[in-house]
Design a protein around this motif. Structure first.
Motif, PDB file in Angstrom:
ATOM      1  N   TYR A   1     -57.254  97.823 -30.102  1.00 37.06           N
ATOM      2  CA  TYR A   1     -58.424  98.574 -29.650  1.00 37.06           C
ATOM      3  C   TYR A   1     -59.590  97.613 -29.529  1.00 37.06           C
ATOM      4  N   PHE A   2     -60.474  97.914 -28.581  1.00 39.11           N
ATOM      5  CA  PHE A   2     -61.703  97.163 -28.397  1.00 39.11           C
ATOM      6  C   PHE A   2     -62.835  98.162 -28.589  1.00 39.11           C
ATOM      7  N   VAL A   3     -63.745  97.850 -29.506  1.00 36.94           N
ATOM      8  CA  VAL A   3     -64.748  98.827 -29.928  1.00 36.94           C
ATOM      9  C   VAL A   3     -66.153  98.229 -29.929  1.00 36.94           C
ATOM     10  N   LEU A   4     -67.113  99.088 -29.653  1.00 37.64           N
ATOM     11  CA  LEU A   4     -68.528  98.750 -29.775  1.00 37.64           C
ATOM     12  C   LEU A   4     -69.288 100.073 -29.803  1.00 37.64           C
ATOM     13  N   ASP A   5     -69.782 100.438 -30.957  1.00 33.62           N
ATOM     14  CA  ASP A   5     -70.436 101.737 -31.147  1.00 33.62           C
ATOM     15  C   ASP A   5     -69.507 102.872 -30.730  1.00 33.62           C
ATOM     16  N   GLY A   6     -68.224 102.683 -30.935  1.00 35.13           N
ATOM     17  CA  GLY A   6     -67.188 103.647 -30.554  1.00 35.13           C
ATOM     18  C   GLY A   6     -66.080 102.929 -29.801  1.00 35.13           C
ATOM     19  N   ASN A   7     -65.018 103.648 -29.513  1.00 33.98           N
ATOM     20  CA  ASN A   7     -63.906 103.065 -28.762  1.00 33.98           C
ATOM     21  C   ASN A   7     -64.332 102.776 -27.331  1.00 33.98           C
ATOM     22  N   VAL A   8     -63.917 101.613 -26.838  1.00 37.08           N
ATOM     23  CA  VAL A   8     -64.122 101.254 -25.441  1.00 37.08           C
ATOM     24  C   VAL A   8     -62.790 101.413 -24.706  1.00 37.08           C
ATOM     25  N   CYS A   9     -61.752 100.749 -25.235  1.00 38.68           N
ATOM     26  CA  CYS A   9     -60.438 100.826 -24.610  1.00 38.68           C
ATOM     27  C   CYS A   9     -59.365 100.438 -25.605  1.00 38.68           C
ATOM     28  N   ALA A  10     -58.125 100.704 -25.222  1.00 37.92           N
ATOM     29  CA  ALA A  10     -56.970 100.327 -26.032  1.00 37.92           C
ATOM     30  C   ALA A  10     -55.854  99.883 -25.098  1.00 37.92           C
ATOM     31  N   LEU A  11     -54.978  99.048 -25.612  1.00 38.24           N
ATOM     32  CA  LEU A  11     -53.827  98.553 -24.859  1.00 38.24           C
ATOM     33  C   LEU A  11     -52.539  99.108 -25.446  1.00 38.24           C
ATOM     34  N   LEU A  12     -51.594  99.424 -24.584  1.00 41.63           N
ATOM     35  CA  LEU A  12     -50.269  99.821 -25.036  1.00 41.63           C
ATOM     36  C   LEU A  12     -49.256  99.351 -24.007  1.00 41.63           C
ATOM     37  N   ALA A  13     -48.429  98.392 -24.395  1.00 42.55           N
ATOM     38  CA  ALA A  13     -47.386  97.896 -23.505  1.00 42.55           C
ATOM     39  C   ALA A  13     -46.202  98.860 -23.552  1.00 42.55           C
ATOM     40  N   THR A  14     -45.688  99.202 -22.382  1.00 38.04           N
ATOM     41  CA  THR A  14     -44.504 100.038 -22.274  1.00 38.04           C
ATOM     42  C   THR A  14     -43.402  99.195 -21.628  1.00 38.04           C
ATOM     43  N   LYS A  15     -42.281  99.795 -21.359  1.00 37.55           N
ATOM     44  CA  LYS A  15     -41.150  99.045 -20.814  1.00 37.55           C
ATOM     45  C   LYS A  15     -41.478  98.345 -19.493  1.00 37.55           C
ATOM     46  N   ASP A  16     -42.207  99.070 -18.607  1.00 42.93           N
ATOM     47  CA  ASP A  16     -42.410  98.498 -17.276  1.00 42.93           C
ATOM     48  C   ASP A  16     -43.867  98.321 -16.857  1.00 42.93           C
ATOM     49  N   HIS A  17     -44.810  98.580 -17.775  1.00 45.24           N
ATOM     50  CA  HIS A  17     -46.227  98.381 -17.442  1.00 45.24           C
ATOM     51  C   HIS A  17     -47.053  98.297 -18.724  1.00 45.24           C
ATOM     52  N   VAL A  18     -48.335  98.025 -18.544  1.00 45.19           N
ATOM     53  CA  VAL A  18     -49.291  98.048 -19.655  1.00 45.19           C
ATOM     54  C   VAL A  18     -50.272  99.180 -19.372  1.00 45.19           C
ATOM     55  N   ASN A  19     -50.418 100.065 -20.353  1.00 45.82           N
ATOM     56  CA  ASN A  19     -51.411 101.129 -20.257  1.00 45.82           C
ATOM     57  C   ASN A  19     -52.718 100.618 -20.830  1.00 45.82           C
ATOM     58  N   LEU A  20     -53.770 100.810 -20.091  1.00 43.77           N
ATOM     59  CA  LEU A  20     -55.123 100.527 -20.551  1.00 43.77           C
ATOM     60  C   LEU A  20     -55.819 101.872 -20.676  1.00 43.77           C
ATOM     61  N   PHE A  21     -56.027 102.310 -21.918  1.00 44.94           N
ATOM     62  CA  PHE A  21     -56.686 103.579 -22.185  1.00 44.94           C
ATOM     63  C   PHE A  21     -58.194 103.367 -22.196  1.00 44.94           C
TER      64      PHE A  21
END
Length: 134
Positions: free
Chosen positions: A49-69
């Motif tokens: 997770y990347f945070v600054l005064d709250g969540n900014v984004c998160a990474l999650l690698a899956t089988k065939d792609h990377v999710n950027l939340f």
């Protein structure tokens, strides 16, 4: 660019296939370019997770792609159409990045900057409440 890397995030990225490592490193660099005060952490046991005064984004690698939340409360404009999923989600959206997909770095950096600005203004929940009361 220099920033304080969390070794747990390095560990997460280092275990991925090479193409996913590159995507994660690129996103990591872009979020730190958006604001050098962004901090890295691990939540949900393993997820970066990347945070600054709250969540900014998160990474999650899956089988065939990377999710950027993206933790934007669905209030950040997306004029360049970089968001791929979650358009109807009221709390966040995501970008699915597949092997070989280009990352629109300027658009993503601007998107992160808007999320961070909203976080500094009290967060998207507060901003949404103010907009509905105003």
């Amino acid at each position: 660019m220099t920033y304080e890397a969390d070794p747990r995030v390095d560990d997460y990225i280092d275990k991925l296939p090479g193409w996913q490592q590159q995507i994660c490193r690129d996103v990591r660099e872009i979020v730190h370019e958006a604001d050098p005060e962004v901090a890295e952490t691990i939540k949900r046991t393993v997820q970066p997770y990347f945070v600054l005064d709250g969540n900014v984004c998160a990474l999650l690698a899956t089988k065939d792609h990377v999710n950027l939340f993206l933790y934007d409360g669905a209030i950040v404009p997306d004029p360049e159409k970089i968001v791929t999923h979650g358009h109807g989600n009221g709390t966040g959206r995501q970008i699915a990045i597949y092997e070989g997909d280009p990352i629109n770095r300027p658009a993503l950096r601007r998107y992160f900057q808007r999320i961070i600005a909203n976080n500094r203004a009290g967060g998207w929940r507060k901003l949404k409440a103010a907009a509905s009361n105003g």
